[in-house]
Motif scaffolding. Sequence first.
Motif, PDB file in Angstrom:
ATOM      1  N   ARG A  13     -22.397  -8.080   2.201  1.00 37.41           N
ATOM      2  CA  ARG A  13     -22.213  -9.293   1.369  1.00 37.41           C
ATOM      3  C   ARG A  13     -20.738  -9.688   1.265  1.00 37.41           C
ATOM      4  NH1 ARG A  13     -25.946  -6.654  -2.222  1.00 37.41           N
ATOM      5  NH2 ARG A  13     -24.203  -6.228  -3.622  1.00 37.41           N
ATOM      6  N   GLY A  14     -19.866  -8.941   1.989  1.00 35.49           N
ATOM      7  CA  GLY A  14     -18.421  -9.229   1.927  1.00 35.49           C
ATOM      8  C   GLY A  14     -17.824  -8.895   0.580  1.00 35.49           C
ATOM      9  N   LYS A  15     -18.425  -7.939  -0.125  1.00 31.87           N
ATOM     10  CA  LYS A  15     -17.963  -7.655  -1.494  1.00 31.87           C
ATOM     11  C   LYS A  15     -17.336  -6.260  -1.636  1.00 31.87           C
ATOM     12  CE  LYS A  15     -20.312 -10.913  -4.286  1.00 31.87           C
ATOM     13  NZ  LYS A  15     -19.888 -12.104  -3.682  1.00 31.87           N
ATOM     14  N   SER A  16     -17.036  -5.597  -0.512  1.00 25.75           N
ATOM     15  CA  SER A  16     -16.436  -4.260  -0.632  1.00 25.75           C
ATOM     16  C   SER A  16     -14.944  -4.403  -0.936  1.00 25.75           C
ATOM     17  CB  SER A  16     -16.618  -3.493   0.676  1.00 25.75           C
ATOM     18  OG  SER A  16     -15.672  -2.454   0.717  1.00 25.75           O
ATOM     19  N   PRO A  17     -14.477  -3.762  -2.004  1.00 22.67           N
ATOM     20  CA  PRO A  17     -13.054  -3.915  -2.346  1.00 22.67           C
ATOM     21  C   PRO A  17     -12.171  -2.829  -1.714  1.00 22.67           C
ATOM     22  CG  PRO A  17     -14.214  -2.801  -4.134  1.00 22.67           C
ATOM     23  CD  PRO A  17     -15.212  -2.975  -3.021  1.00 22.67           C
ATOM     24  N   TYR A  18     -12.714  -2.041  -0.796  1.00 21.19           N
ATOM     25  CA  TYR A  18     -12.008  -0.828  -0.369  1.00 21.19           C
ATOM     26  C   TYR A  18     -11.220  -0.992   0.930  1.00 21.19           C
ATOM     27  CZ  TYR A  18     -15.088   0.935  -3.900  1.00 21.19           C
ATOM     28  OH  TYR A  18     -15.731   1.095  -5.087  1.00 21.19           O
ATOM     29  N   LEU A  53      -2.572  -2.286  -4.468  1.00 18.46           N
ATOM     30  CA  LEU A  53      -2.016  -2.068  -3.128  1.00 18.46           C
ATOM     31  C   LEU A  53      -3.022  -1.349  -2.234  1.00 18.46           C
ATOM     32  CD1 LEU A  53       1.579  -0.867  -4.115  1.00 18.46           C
ATOM     33  CD2 LEU A  53       0.815  -3.187  -3.583  1.00 18.46           C
ATOM     34  N   LEU A  54      -3.668  -0.319  -2.800  1.00 15.64           N
ATOM     35  CA  LEU A  54      -4.665   0.445  -2.045  1.00 15.64           C
ATOM     36  C   LEU A  54      -5.846   0.741  -2.947  1.00 15.64           C
ATOM     37  CD1 LEU A  54      -2.450   3.201  -0.307  1.00 15.64           C
ATOM     38  CD2 LEU A  54      -3.492   1.211   0.815  1.00 15.64           C
ATOM     39  N   ARG A  55      -7.040   0.612  -2.408  1.00 13.26           N
ATOM     40  CA  ARG A  55      -8.224   1.048  -3.162  1.00 13.26           C
ATOM     41  C   ARG A  55      -9.120   1.844  -2.216  1.00 13.26           C
ATOM     42  NH1 ARG A  55     -10.374  -3.061  -7.118  1.00 13.26           N
ATOM     43  NH2 ARG A  55      -9.070  -1.920  -8.574  1.00 13.26           N
ATOM     44  N   LEU A 114      -4.246   2.394  -6.120  1.00 15.37           N
ATOM     45  CA  LEU A 114      -2.787   2.344  -6.260  1.00 15.37           C
ATOM     46  C   LEU A 114      -2.404   0.917  -6.641  1.00 15.37           C
ATOM     47  CD1 LEU A 114      -0.042   3.841  -5.777  1.00 15.37           C
ATOM     48  CD2 LEU A 114      -0.112   2.919  -3.458  1.00 15.37           C
ATOM     49  N   GLU A 115      -1.769   0.788  -7.803  1.00 18.46           N
ATOM     50  CA  GLU A 115      -1.382  -0.552  -8.270  1.00 18.46           C
ATOM     51  C   GLU A 115       0.114  -0.619  -8.499  1.00 18.46           C
ATOM     52  OE1 GLU A 115      -3.759  -2.612 -11.325  1.00 18.46           O
ATOM     53  OE2 GLU A 115      -5.128  -0.904 -11.180  1.00 18.46           O
ATOM     54  N   LYS A 116       0.668  -1.804  -8.325  1.00 15.92           N
ATOM     55  CA  LYS A 116       2.076  -2.015  -8.650  1.00 15.92           C
ATOM     56  C   LYS A 116       2.204  -3.424  -9.216  1.00 15.92           C
ATOM     57  CE  LYS A 116       6.663  -1.459  -6.737  1.00 15.92           C
ATOM     58  NZ  LYS A 116       7.478  -1.495  -5.537  1.00 15.92           N
ATOM     59  N   PRO A 119     -12.750  -2.095   5.535  1.00 15.95           N
ATOM     60  CA  PRO A 119     -12.337  -0.735   5.214  1.00 15.95           C
ATOM     61  C   PRO A 119     -12.552   0.194   6.405  1.00 15.95           C
ATOM     62  CG  PRO A 119     -14.521  -1.147   4.311  1.00 15.95           C
ATOM     63  CD  PRO A 119     -14.029  -2.442   4.876  1.00 15.95           C
ATOM     64  N   MET A 120     -11.652   1.160   6.547  1.00 12.69           N
ATOM     65  CA  MET A 120     -11.908   2.195   7.547  1.00 12.69           C
ATOM     66  C   MET A 120     -12.867   3.199   6.910  1.00 12.69           C
ATOM     67  SD  MET A 120      -9.214   4.536   9.685  1.00 12.69           S
ATOM     68  CE  MET A 120      -9.050   6.142   8.921  1.00 12.69           C
TER      69      MET A 120
END
Length: 428
Positions: A333-338, A312-314, A305-307, A135-136
Motif C-alpha cells: 500500500r506504499g505505507k511502510s515507513p522503514y 533520519l532512520l527508521r 533516529l531523529e534530529k 526498505p532493505m
Amino acid sequence: MLVPQDGQREKLEKAKITLNDCLACSGCITSAESVLITQQSHEELNRVLRQNKQVSSSEQKVVVVSVSPQSRASLAAHYALSSSEVARRLTGFLKNLGVHHVFDTSFSRSFSLLESQREFLERFRRREVDKKALPMLASACPGWICYAEKTHGDFILPYISTTRSPQQMMGSLVKGYFASQKGVSPQQIYHVTVMPCYDKKLEASRPDFYLSDYETREVDCVITSGEVLKMLEEEKVSLRDVEVAPLDTIFSNICGEELLRHAGSGSGGYLHHIYKHAAQQLFGIEIDELTYKTMKNKDFQEVTLEKDGQVLLRFAAVYGFRNIQNLVQKLKRGKSPYHFVEVMACPSGCLNGGGQLKPSSDQTNKELLQQVEELYHGECASVPEQDSRVAELYQSWFESVGQEKARQLLHTQYHAIEKNTSGLSIKW
Ligand code: SF4
C-alpha cells in the motif's frame, strides 16, 4: 497400504522426498518426522564418516563442520554448560568421530554484517532514483526468502538484500579459500553446518549455491541442533563427559579460548550493526545504545533516529509470519515507513528456531528460550570492522571490499516462483 477392489492388501513402497523435489512451502519441511530428507541428515554425515574409515587417506573427504552460535546456545542450555564450553566439547566429540575441522559461523557472519552495512549505504544513496532500493529487507532467513519468492515474487524480491547468509558465506569460504589453502578440490571437502532450523537445509540446496564446475554444493549437509543431540545419544555420550578439544582458529570468531558473538538480536544482530553504521556514515552520529520501541507485539520492534524533529532512520525487527504479512501489506500500500527491516520467520527469531532442542518436562518453552537467550548473550560481543582476519581475507581472497570477486562470492540472487495452471514454476 493400498486396498484394491479384490480386497487383497498391497504394501506400497515407502515414498522418498529429496530437497530437490521440495517447493519450499515450509509446511512439510518444518515438521521433521513427516519428511524423509535423504541428503541432509545426521545419518548422511555418519555415512560419510564411516566411508572415510574404509578408504585410503588420499580418497578420504576432508570433513568440515561449521556450527552456528544459536545451536551452541541451545546445546548449552540442555547440558547446563556455557556456549564456549559447548564449542570446545563439541569440537572434541566431532573430532573423535572423524571430523577434521570444526568452525564457527559467527566468523562468516562478520562478512554478512559488513556486506549488509555496505549494501544498505548504497541503497540509501540511490533511494531517490530507485523506488525499490528501500526498505532493505534482511536476507539471512531462508524461511522468509521461501515465503517471499513463492507468495510475493517479483514485487518483493528487489527489496531483499542480496547479501548471503552466514551459512552461505561460510560455504563460500570453505569451498573456496579453505580448499585452496589445503590444496584440495572443493569436491574433496564435505561441508556440514549445524543450524537452528530445517529451512537452512533448503537454503543449502538452492541451485545458486551449487558449484557446477566442481559438481559440489558449498554446504553439502545441514543438520539441526536437535540432530546433534541425536548423534550424541546414539553414541551414548553426554556432552558434559566429552573431553574438550582446542578450537579451530582459522574460521572462528574467537578471543583466547572463548568464542565471541555479535551485538544485537540472537538472529544475527543485522538491525543493530546496520543502524549504528548508517547513523555514523550517513549523519556522523555515534550510537552507543539502541532504544527499541515495542509495536503491536514483542516480535515487532522499531528503532528511530531523529534530529531536530526529523526522522533520519527508521528500522524495524519483524519476526513471525503474522507480522511479516502485515509488513508486506504495508509495503504494497506504499505505507511502510522503514529504511531497513530485520525479517525473521520464527517468532522470537533464530534462538527459537524449529531445529533447536525442546524443553525438558519440567520447563516451559518460554523458560527455555530465556535460558538460551542468556547463554547466547553470555558470550562477549565482537565488532566485525575490527576483526583483522576478516580484513585480511577481504584483501587476500575477495580482492578488496566492493570488488567483483567479493560481489560474486558474498552475494546471491532470488527467483520469483510463478503459479501456473499446472502447479508452480520457478523463474531462474
Ligand atoms: S528465523 Fe527461524 S527459519 Fe529463519 S533462519 Fe532463524 S531459525 Fe531459521
